[in-house]
Design a protein around this motif. Structure first.
Motif, PDB file in Angstrom:
ATOM      1  N   TRP A  50     -17.150  43.693  62.602  1.00  0.00           N
ATOM      2  CA  TRP A  50     -16.991  42.547  61.903  1.00  0.00           C
ATOM      3  C   TRP A  50     -16.827  43.298  60.408  1.00  0.00           C
ATOM      4  N   VAL A  54     -13.257  41.950  57.756  1.00  0.00           N
ATOM      5  CA  VAL A  54     -13.500  41.588  57.088  1.00  0.00           C
ATOM      6  C   VAL A  54     -14.389  42.618  55.724  1.00  0.00           C
TER       7      VAL A  54
ATOM      8  N   MET B  23     -20.139  29.862  70.560  1.00  0.00           N
ATOM      9  CA  MET B  23     -20.343  31.082  69.808  1.00  0.00           C
ATOM     10  C   MET B  23     -18.606  31.692  69.722  1.00  0.00           C
ATOM     11  N   SER B  26     -18.013  30.046  66.075  1.00  0.00           N
ATOM     12  CA  SER B  26     -18.592  30.680  64.884  1.00  0.00           C
ATOM     13  C   SER B  26     -18.170  31.975  64.274  1.00  0.00           C
ATOM     14  N   VAL B  27     -18.003  32.863  66.160  1.00  0.00           N
ATOM     15  CA  VAL B  27     -17.628  34.647  65.248  1.00  0.00           C
ATOM     16  C   VAL B  27     -16.176  34.121  64.183  1.00  0.00           C
ATOM     17  N   VAL B  30     -16.635  32.722  60.583  1.00  0.00           N
ATOM     18  CA  VAL B  30     -17.555  34.050  60.097  1.00  0.00           C
ATOM     19  C   VAL B  30     -15.994  35.176  59.612  1.00  0.00           C
ATOM     20  N   SER B  31     -15.292  35.687  60.926  1.00  0.00           N
ATOM     21  CA  SER B  31     -14.483  36.611  61.003  1.00  0.00           C
ATOM     22  C   SER B  31     -13.353  36.502  60.261  1.00  0.00           C
TER      23      SER B  31
END
Lengths: 76, 132
Positions: A50, A54, B23, B26-27, B30-31
């Motif tokens: 991640w 990002v 899951m 949400s992942v 946020v990515s």
């Protein structure tokens, strides 16, 4: 001056540690570091993945006694 | 490079499928990946403020394990994805009509409104589409 915030996410299941990291990243300044303690095996791979996606920065990752310490620097 | 959006059509009332949808949503959100979720059929029951029989989640063996071990709550994961990322959630207009529910009957801080399937499919044309 760089600040380091610690998150003890041991015992939290995926994607809990990642979500706690992201929520905390929103609160700190660019350049600050966050150290996540996670006992979730997936986090050791997921959090660096991640961070790369990002465009933050991995500072380090260490396997400790039953958990991982993952340090991330806020880059933007 | 533009990230391909993710569209999730969540119809199942099974806890395990709702959890996986939460899951993924949400992942991905946020990515830095845009996510659209449409909740329909039995899945709507898990998003009511007051589920009909009092229990929000129904499922099999793994559902029991997740509840016992304290896995992240699915509805809260959706809400986190919305708060921290680019996640839009809608509820199916047909499901709401058949169930006799209003938007105010749904959990707070998640839904962007009611949507029909035609609009959702149109929005999803260029997206990765997952049905659960």
């Amino acid at each position: 001056m760089t600040q380091r915030t610690k998150i003890d996410a041991r015992g939290a299941y995926c994607p809990g540690p990642l979500m706690e990291l992201i929520a905390t990243l929103k609160l700190v300044e660019i350049g600050d570091e966050i150290e996540v303690w996670s006992s979730d095996k997936g986090s050791a791979n997921d959090i660096p993945e991640w961070v790369a996606k990002v465009r933050h920065e991995m500072v380090g990752i260490d396997e400790c006694d039953g958990y991982w310490s993952i340090v991330v620097r806020k880059a933007k | 490079m533009t990230t391909r959006p993710l569209c999730i059509l969540l119809c199942s009332g099974e806890h395990e499928k709702i959890q996986m949808a939460a899951m993924m949503a949400s992942v991905a959100a946020v990515s830095e990946r845009p996510v659209q979720v449409l909740v329909s059929m039995n899945a709507v029951l898990a998003f009511l403020k007051e589920p009909p029989d009092g229990a929000r989640y129904h499922g099999g063996t793994y559902s029991g394990l997740m509840l016992e071990k304290g896995a992240p709550d699915a509805v809260e994961l959706f809400q986190q994805g919305k708060m921290l990322g680019d996640l839009q959630a809608h509820v199916c207009s047909m499901a709401m009509d058949v169930g006799g529910w209003q938007e105010g009957d749904l959990v707070d801080d998640l839904f962007d409104g009611v949507m029909g399937l035609t609009k959702f499919l149109s929005d999803a044309e260029q997206a990765q589409f997952i049905t659960l």
